[in-house]
Design a protein around this motif. Sequence first.
Motif, mmCIF file in Angstrom:
data_model
loop_
_atom_site.group_PDB
_atom_site.id
_atom_site.type_symbol
_atom_site.label_atom_id
_atom_site.label_comp_id
_atom_site.label_asym_id
_atom_site.label_seq_id
_atom_site.Cartn_x
_atom_site.Cartn_y
_atom_site.Cartn_z
ATOM 1 N N GLU A 38 -63.505 12.215 31.135
ATOM 2 C CA GLU A 38 -62.879 13.542 31.826
ATOM 3 C C GLU A 38 -63.083 14.486 33.090
ATOM 4 O OE1 GLU A 38 -59.816 17.243 30.679
ATOM 5 O OE2 GLU A 38 -61.414 16.771 29.449
ATOM 6 N N ARG A 39 -64.890 14.926 32.901
ATOM 7 C CA ARG A 39 -65.555 15.763 33.674
ATOM 8 C C ARG A 39 -66.740 14.929 34.982
ATOM 9 N NH1 ARG A 39 -65.120 18.362 28.868
ATOM 10 N NH2 ARG A 39 -64.445 20.100 29.435
ATOM 11 N N ASP A 40 -66.776 13.773 34.062
ATOM 12 C CA ASP A 40 -67.494 13.305 35.264
ATOM 13 C C ASP A 40 -67.578 11.873 34.265
ATOM 14 O OD1 ASP A 40 -69.847 13.477 32.811
ATOM 15 O OD2 ASP A 40 -70.361 14.528 33.615
ATOM 16 N N SER A 41 -68.269 11.028 34.109
ATOM 17 C CA SER A 41 -68.997 9.323 32.993
ATOM 18 C C SER A 41 -69.778 9.202 32.121
ATOM 19 C CB SER A 41 -69.323 8.563 34.480
ATOM 20 O OG SER A 41 -70.397 8.517 34.712
ATOM 21 N N ALA A 42 -70.669 10.759 32.152
ATOM 22 C CA ALA A 42 -71.953 10.511 31.461
ATOM 23 C C ALA A 42 -71.647 10.481 29.986
ATOM 24 C CB ALA A 42 -72.272 11.935 31.329
ATOM 25 N N ASP A 43 -70.746 10.365 29.495
ATOM 26 C CA ASP A 43 -69.679 10.206 28.093
ATOM 27 C C ASP A 43 -69.261 9.189 28.081
ATOM 28 O OD1 ASP A 43 -67.556 11.309 29.617
ATOM 29 O OD2 ASP A 43 -66.771 12.799 27.948
ATOM 30 N N VAL A 44 -69.035 8.290 29.026
ATOM 31 C CA VAL A 44 -67.933 7.261 28.547
ATOM 32 C C VAL A 44 -68.666 6.045 27.641
ATOM 33 C CG1 VAL A 44 -66.274 5.207 29.110
ATOM 34 C CG2 VAL A 44 -66.399 7.236 31.082
ATOM 35 N N ASN A 45 -70.005 5.793 27.804
ATOM 36 C CA ASN A 45 -70.642 4.743 27.290
ATOM 37 C C ASN A 45 -70.390 4.941 25.365
ATOM 38 O OD1 ASN A 45 -71.148 2.382 28.593
ATOM 39 N ND2 ASN A 45 -72.553 3.086 29.781
ATOM 40 N N PRO A 46 -71.451 6.569 25.309
ATOM 41 C CA PRO A 46 -71.451 7.323 23.705
ATOM 42 C C PRO A 46 -70.261 7.525 22.943
ATOM 43 C CG PRO A 46 -72.231 8.526 25.649
ATOM 44 C CD PRO A 46 -71.656 7.698 25.926
ATOM 45 N N ALA A 47 -69.181 7.361 23.973
ATOM 46 C CA ALA A 47 -67.677 7.818 23.495
ATOM 47 C C ALA A 47 -67.539 5.750 23.039
ATOM 48 C CB ALA A 47 -66.173 7.635 24.030
ATOM 49 N N LEU A 48 -67.617 4.868 24.238
ATOM 50 C CA LEU A 48 -67.369 3.819 23.685
ATOM 51 C C LEU A 48 -68.394 2.834 22.297
ATOM 52 C CD1 LEU A 48 -66.823 2.060 27.579
ATOM 53 C CD2 LEU A 48 -64.669 2.042 25.074
ATOM 54 N N ASP A 49 -68.928 3.488 21.834
ATOM 55 C CA ASP A 49 -69.838 3.543 21.294
ATOM 56 C C ASP A 49 -69.607 3.020 20.163
ATOM 57 O OD1 ASP A 49 -72.041 2.209 22.607
ATOM 58 O OD2 ASP A 49 -72.935 3.855 22.727
ATOM 59 N N LEU A 50 -68.661 4.894 19.769
ATOM 60 C CA LEU A 50 -68.381 4.994 18.235
ATOM 61 C C LEU A 50 -66.865 4.005 17.897
ATOM 62 C CD1 LEU A 50 -68.434 9.488 19.369
ATOM 63 C CD2 LEU A 50 -69.888 8.039 17.605
ATOM 64 N N ASP A 51 -67.063 3.700 18.842
ATOM 65 C CA ASP A 51 -65.630 2.213 18.663
ATOM 66 C C ASP A 51 -64.825 2.945 18.287
ATOM 67 O OD1 ASP A 51 -64.440 -0.567 17.957
ATOM 68 O OD2 ASP A 51 -65.003 -0.412 16.468
ATOM 69 N N PRO A 52 -63.595 4.062 19.274
ATOM 70 C CA PRO A 52 -62.751 4.347 19.072
ATOM 71 C C PRO A 52 -61.035 3.612 18.999
ATOM 72 C CG PRO A 52 -63.189 4.867 21.186
ATOM 73 C CD PRO A 52 -64.543 4.315 20.407
ATOM 74 N N ASP A 53 -60.623 4.045 18.121
ATOM 75 C CA ASP A 53 -59.095 3.297 18.409
ATOM 76 C C ASP A 53 -58.611 3.246 19.885
ATOM 77 O OD1 ASP A 53 -58.819 1.919 15.593
ATOM 78 O OD2 ASP A 53 -59.132 4.329 14.806
ATOM 79 N N PHE A 54 -58.596 4.606 20.421
ATOM 80 C CA PHE A 54 -58.152 5.007 21.668
ATOM 81 C C PHE A 54 -59.412 5.916 22.175
ATOM 82 C CE2 PHE A 54 -56.060 8.012 19.177
ATOM 83 C CZ PHE A 54 -55.733 8.862 19.841
ATOM 84 N N LEU A 55 -59.472 6.244 23.882
ATOM 85 C CA LEU A 55 -59.585 6.610 24.390
ATOM 86 C C LEU A 55 -59.234 7.681 25.363
ATOM 87 C CD1 LEU A 55 -62.805 4.828 25.931
ATOM 88 C CD2 LEU A 55 -62.540 6.279 23.995
ATOM 89 N N VAL A 56 -58.809 9.092 25.268
ATOM 90 C CA VAL A 56 -57.529 10.211 26.387
ATOM 91 C C VAL A 56 -58.817 10.495 27.621
ATOM 92 C CG1 VAL A 56 -56.322 12.414 26.505
ATOM 93 C CG2 VAL A 56 -56.950 10.954 24.330
ATOM 94 N N HIS A 57 -58.297 10.113 29.082
ATOM 95 C CA HIS A 57 -58.618 10.858 30.307
ATOM 96 C C HIS A 57 -59.207 9.625 31.377
ATOM 97 C CE1 HIS A 57 -57.214 14.571 29.725
ATOM 98 N NE2 HIS A 57 -58.024 14.966 28.284
ATOM 99 N N MET A 58 -60.511 9.255 30.190
ATOM 100 C CA MET A 58 -60.846 8.230 31.021
ATOM 101 C C MET A 58 -61.175 8.125 33.112
ATOM 102 S SD MET A 58 -62.467 6.524 29.007
ATOM 103 C CE MET A 58 -62.959 4.631 29.096
ATOM 104 N N VAL A 59 -60.626 9.496 34.320
ATOM 105 C CA VAL A 59 -60.541 9.337 35.416
ATOM 106 C C VAL A 59 -62.078 8.272 35.808
ATOM 107 C CG1 VAL A 59 -60.985 11.609 36.942
ATOM 108 C CG2 VAL A 59 -59.550 11.613 34.891
ATOM 109 N N HIS A 60 -63.285 9.168 35.687
ATOM 110 C CA HIS A 60 -64.561 8.486 36.088
ATOM 111 C C HIS A 60 -65.346 8.065 35.577
ATOM 112 C CE1 HIS A 60 -64.557 12.827 38.429
ATOM 113 N NE2 HIS A 60 -64.385 13.133 37.227
ATOM 114 N N LEU A 61 -64.993 6.436 35.952
ATOM 115 C CA LEU A 61 -65.538 5.572 35.745
ATOM 116 C C LEU A 61 -66.471 4.073 36.248
ATOM 117 C CD1 LEU A 61 -62.319 3.797 33.761
ATOM 118 C CD2 LEU A 61 -64.027 5.489 32.950
ATOM 119 N N GLU A 62 -67.518 3.813 35.926
ATOM 120 C CA GLU A 62 -68.104 2.617 36.703
ATOM 121 C C GLU A 62 -67.767 1.542 36.409
ATOM 122 O OE1 GLU A 62 -72.069 4.067 35.910
ATOM 123 O OE2 GLU A 62 -71.803 6.257 36.461
#
Length: 340
Positions: free
Chosen positions: A180-204
């Motif tokens: 949401e704010r930047d891409s820094a928390d995307v990989n740590p969130a994916l590492d949790l194997d979530p059922d879904f993610l919210v926002h995902m604005v800033h992606l690499e």
Amino acid sequence: MQLEGTILRGRKFEPIQGRMVVEDGEITAIEETRTDSEKIVLPAFVNAHTHIGDSIAKEAGGGLSLDELVAPPDGLKHRLLRQASREELVDAMRRSLQFMEHSGTGAFLEFREGGVEGVEAIREALDGLAIEDVILGRETVQAMEAADGFGASGARDGEFGAERTATAEAGKLFGIHAGERDSADVNPALDLDPDFLVHMVHLEAVHLERLADEDTPIVLCPRSNLVTGVGTAPAAELLDRTTVALGTDNVMLNSPSMFREMEFAAKLYDISARDVLRMATVAGAEIAGLNAGVLEEGRDARIFVLDGDSDNLAGAEDVVRAVVRRAGVADVSDVIFDGT
């Protein structure tokens, strides 16, 4: 029960003239036949990301940054939630839930603050309503156990490993905000194997590759992202890789109207009207594990009807495009959840 008119059938929302039969809360038949009805029949919306508790703070915090508005524990929304009485919270949430129900939203996925007490409060607000709830508790494992899963604020706020493990062991949904704010928390969130993610604005590029490989569903909230100034998610690229749903996010910032969210998404993103309607219906249903969101035999009868002859919709040449980009709450003529 029988409904006649233009029926938006299946995942492609094929507009057919015909009749739908509903028995014991289930769609049992969809028949093509000539009809004089101007009604438009479509699946009820699934609002895939909400913060209904924020109903106590509608339009509060103009001009504040995202962190000032919503960051735990001392963002404006959290302070207002703590200051409000339970009665005030329940009443405010019920008003928003009634609006959602009357405007064609058949189900919603809620990230609910306040621990176990917060979960109990929204269930009190839901009493007697037909809208289907999927409530994700926050803050504690106990809140998850009292709810339908866990809704994490984001990997920058904590590790959430224990909460993820407990949620998986309970066989419940785990969702988390990311990118949401930047891409820094995307990989740590994916590492949790979530059922879904919210926002995902800033992606690499690496994030898009992981989403394609892991097939993790996404919920986009375009109006919220505009209001908070965080940017625009790459919707077309995400749709090429995974399931993408639509949510209205914080009630303090946006009306929980899926009509408004669809219109904004259709005009913001380079995607088709059918893509947007899928995001607003069956995609959210699939994330939540609901047998709804599409008009097919054997599906739950969570349906609403538009007046295709309203001053707003009369003469529309493309029905699906008109539903997504033009229709509104005033065009709703009937809401039918589970055949009632």
